[in-house]
Design a protein around this motif. Structure first.
Motif, PDB file in Angstrom:
ATOM      1  N   CYS A   1       0.825  -1.208   0.000  1.00 14.48           N
ATOM      2  CA  CYS A   1       0.000   0.000   0.000  1.00 14.48           C
ATOM      3  C   CYS A   1       0.858   1.258   0.000  1.00 14.48           C
ATOM      4  CB  CYS A   1      -0.931  -0.003   1.208  1.00 14.48           C
ATOM      5  SG  CYS A   1      -2.284  -1.190   1.108  1.00 14.48           S
ATOM      6  N   HIS A   2       1.902   1.262   0.831  1.00 12.71           N
ATOM      7  CA  HIS A   2       2.804   2.421   0.886  1.00 12.71           C
ATOM      8  C   HIS A   2       3.441   2.657  -0.475  1.00 12.71           C
ATOM      9  CE1 HIS A   2       5.817   5.196   2.609  1.00 12.71           C
ATOM     10  NE2 HIS A   2       6.647   4.618   1.746  1.00 12.71           N
ATOM     11  N   PHE A   3       3.883   1.581  -1.115  1.00 10.50           N
ATOM     12  CA  PHE A   3       4.516   1.723  -2.423  1.00 10.50           C
ATOM     13  C   PHE A   3       3.545   2.302  -3.444  1.00 10.50           C
ATOM     14  CE2 PHE A   3       5.544   0.216  -6.664  1.00 10.50           C
ATOM     15  CZ  PHE A   3       6.866   0.606  -6.783  1.00 10.50           C
TER      16      PHE A   3
ATOM     17  N   ILE B   1       2.845  -7.275 -12.409  1.00  7.16           N
ATOM     18  CA  ILE B   1       2.611  -7.885 -11.103  1.00  7.16           C
ATOM     19  C   ILE B   1       3.386  -7.094 -10.058  1.00  7.16           C
ATOM     20  CG2 ILE B   1       2.915  -9.960  -9.689  1.00  7.16           C
ATOM     21  CD1 ILE B   1       2.856 -11.599 -12.283  1.00  7.16           C
ATOM     22  N   LEU B   2       2.708  -6.697  -8.991  1.00  4.68           N
ATOM     23  CA  LEU B   2       3.364  -6.093  -7.833  1.00  4.68           C
ATOM     24  C   LEU B   2       3.084  -7.003  -6.653  1.00  4.68           C
ATOM     25  CD1 LEU B   2       2.447  -2.327  -8.395  1.00  4.68           C
ATOM     26  CD2 LEU B   2       4.638  -3.443  -8.846  1.00  4.68           C
ATOM     27  N   TRP B   3       4.146  -7.578  -6.122  1.00  2.00           N
ATOM     28  CA  TRP B   3       4.010  -8.693  -5.187  1.00  2.00           C
ATOM     29  C   TRP B   3       4.950  -8.496  -4.005  1.00  2.00           C
ATOM     30  CZ3 TRP B   3       7.260 -13.474  -6.707  1.00  2.00           C
ATOM     31  CH2 TRP B   3       7.288 -14.394  -5.647  1.00  2.00           C
ATOM     32  N   ALA B   4       4.373  -8.381  -2.812  1.00  2.00           N
ATOM     33  CA  ALA B   4       5.162  -8.237  -1.584  1.00  2.00           C
ATOM     34  C   ALA B   4       5.108  -9.543  -0.813  1.00  2.00           C
ATOM     35  CB  ALA B   4       4.611  -7.098  -0.727  1.00  2.00           C
TER      36      ALA B   4
ATOM     37  N   LEU C   1      11.926  -4.058  -5.932  1.00  2.00           N
ATOM     38  CA  LEU C   1      11.617  -2.660  -5.688  1.00  2.00           C
ATOM     39  C   LEU C   1      11.944  -2.237  -4.262  1.00  2.00           C
ATOM     40  CD1 LEU C   1       8.148  -2.544  -7.510  1.00  2.00           C
ATOM     41  CD2 LEU C   1      10.379  -1.850  -8.425  1.00  2.00           C
ATOM     42  N   TYR C   2      11.667  -3.098  -3.306  1.00  2.00           N
ATOM     43  CA  TYR C   2      11.989  -2.853  -1.895  1.00  2.00           C
ATOM     44  C   TYR C   2      12.684  -4.080  -1.331  1.00  2.00           C
ATOM     45  CZ  TYR C   2       8.747   1.168  -1.166  1.00  2.00           C
ATOM     46  OH  TYR C   2       8.105   2.382  -1.195  1.00  2.00           O
ATOM     47  N   ASP C   3      13.650  -3.855  -0.461  1.00  2.00           N
ATOM     48  CA  ASP C   3      14.225  -4.911   0.368  1.00  2.00           C
ATOM     49  C   ASP C   3      14.308  -4.350   1.775  1.00  2.00           C
ATOM     50  OD1 ASP C   3      15.508  -6.993   1.557  1.00  2.00           O
ATOM     51  OD2 ASP C   3      17.370  -6.822   0.432  1.00  2.00           O
ATOM     52  N   LEU C   4      13.449  -4.878   2.657  1.00  2.00           N
ATOM     53  CA  LEU C   4      13.339  -4.351   4.020  1.00  2.00           C
ATOM     54  C   LEU C   4      13.722  -5.441   5.013  1.00  2.00           C
ATOM     55  CD1 LEU C   4       9.907  -2.579   3.466  1.00  2.00           C
ATOM     56  CD2 LEU C   4      12.184  -1.541   3.368  1.00  2.00           C
ATOM     57  N   PRO C   5      15.022  -5.572   5.310  1.00  2.00           N
ATOM     58  CA  PRO C   5      15.482  -6.653   6.194  1.00  2.00           C
ATOM     59  C   PRO C   5      14.857  -6.600   7.585  1.00  2.00           C
ATOM     60  CG  PRO C   5      17.341  -5.641   5.039  1.00  2.00           C
ATOM     61  CD  PRO C   5      16.145  -4.782   4.787  1.00  2.00           C
ATOM     62  N   THR C   6      14.568  -5.406   8.095  1.00  2.00           N
ATOM     63  CA  THR C   6      14.000  -5.320   9.444  1.00  2.00           C
ATOM     64  C   THR C   6      12.611  -5.938   9.517  1.00  2.00           C
ATOM     65  OG1 THR C   6      13.165  -3.095   8.964  1.00  2.00           O
ATOM     66  CG2 THR C   6      15.320  -3.266  10.030  1.00  2.00           C
ATOM     67  N   LEU C   7      11.927  -6.012   8.363  1.00  2.00           N
ATOM     68  CA  LEU C   7      10.608  -6.649   8.304  1.00  2.00           C
ATOM     69  C   LEU C   7      10.652  -8.011   7.630  1.00  2.00           C
ATOM     70  CD1 LEU C   7       8.462  -3.567   7.144  1.00  2.00           C
ATOM     71  CD2 LEU C   7       8.776  -4.425   9.484  1.00  2.00           C
ATOM     72  N   SER C   8      11.828  -8.384   7.103  1.00  2.00           N
ATOM     73  CA  SER C   8      11.993  -9.621   6.319  1.00  2.00           C
ATOM     74  C   SER C   8      11.057  -9.642   5.118  1.00  2.00           C
ATOM     75  CB  SER C   8      11.747 -10.859   7.197  1.00  2.00           C
ATOM     76  OG  SER C   8      12.661 -10.920   8.259  1.00  2.00           O
ATOM     77  N   ILE C   9      10.833  -8.467   4.516  1.00  2.00           N
ATOM     78  CA  ILE C   9       9.885  -8.329   3.406  1.00  2.00           C
ATOM     79  C   ILE C   9      10.594  -7.766   2.182  1.00  2.00           C
ATOM     80  CG2 ILE C   9       7.843  -7.076   2.583  1.00  2.00           C
ATOM     81  CD1 ILE C   9       6.759  -7.216   5.433  1.00  2.00           C
TER      82      ILE C   9
END
Length: 255
Positions: A80-82, A200-203, A227-235
């Motif tokens: 959603c943020h993206f 496709i936008l897939w998180a 597009l995003y790599d967020l290690p603190t969320l493992s997402i």
């Protein structure tokens, strides 16, 4: 004369380490900004709900602990943020959008607030709560009312969404990949719905090995961009699109 190798870091390696630290700090701040979109209601009334702020609007989501798919996971907030912060490049206004595994409906709601013509899908036992959340947050706020409908991955796709009449500009998915027994059916669903010019936008949140192997197999059918790599969320958040089948077939024939 014996020349001893120096263990002192070079300027190049020091610069790379500094860039890496800066990147980690940026990702951590991004994750913090995303999670700040969630808030707890100050007063608990007769109904329990979770609050989110997107498109400068308060969104109230009712979860259901009785159904696994009716709990909101952080991957939905990341997607959603993206979507909200990248409308210049990923503009959903008047676009045909389908969400797989919509769950509590946050991604569907935000996509609709951003102007998308959204088809929101999930299993039958999730649809009641999903429809409730969508309607309570969309009414009077959105140009298009989302279509909430049942979809069992891999089943009756050509009947439910015939390609002659259904073309989706975007396929959205948040946290649909985990250690469940329907990963192949999910892959087939992506493959069927993703036509030429579909994005496709897939998180996804990385948990166990099945998720990693799914990504590897996914890359055999689709181009992927992180597009995003967020290690603190493992997402991680991916963009994907179909590989050119003609080019692939020609390349294989030439081998």
């Amino acid at each position: 004369m014996e020349v001893k190798q120096s263990n002192m870091p070079t300027e190049d390696s020091m610069a790379k380490q500094e860039d890496a630290r800066a990147g980690v700090a940026v990702d951590a701040q991004l994750a913090k900004n995303i999670m700040s979109r969630h808030f707890q209601p100050s007063l608990i009334g007769h109904e329990t709900w979770e609050g989110y702020i997107f498109s400068d609007l308060e969104i109230r989501i009712k979860e259901s602990t009785d159904v696994y798919g009716a709990v909101l996971w952080p991957s939905a907030m990341v997607l959603c943020h993206f979507l909200e912060t990248n409308q210049d490049k990923y503009n959903l206004a008047d676009k045909n959008v389908i969400e797989l595994g919509a769950g509590t409906g946050l991604v569907t709601i935000v996509s609709s607030l951003l102007g998308g013509k959204v088809t929101s899908t999930d299993l039958p036992d999730v649809l009641g709560n999903l429809c409730y959340n969508v309607m309570r947050n969309i009414k009077g706020r959105s140009k298009y009312i989302p279509l909430v409908t049942e979809l069992t991955w891999g089943q009756d796709l050509d009947q439910r969404f015939p390609r002659t009449t259904h073309h989706f500009d975007y396929i959205l998915a948040a946290d649909v990949v985990y250690a469940h027994p329907y990963l192949e059916e999910l892959m087939d669903t992506f493959d069927y719905l993703c036509q030429e010019n579909t994005q496709i936008l897939w998180a996804m949140r990385f948990r166990l090995d099945p998720e990693n192997s799914f990504v590897e197999r996914f890359q055999q059918r689709f181009h992927m961009e992180e597009l995003y790599d967020l290690p603190t969320l493992s997402i991680k958040l991916y963009k994907a699109w179909r590989k050119d089948q003609k080019t692939k077939d020609h390349r294989e024939a030439a081998v």
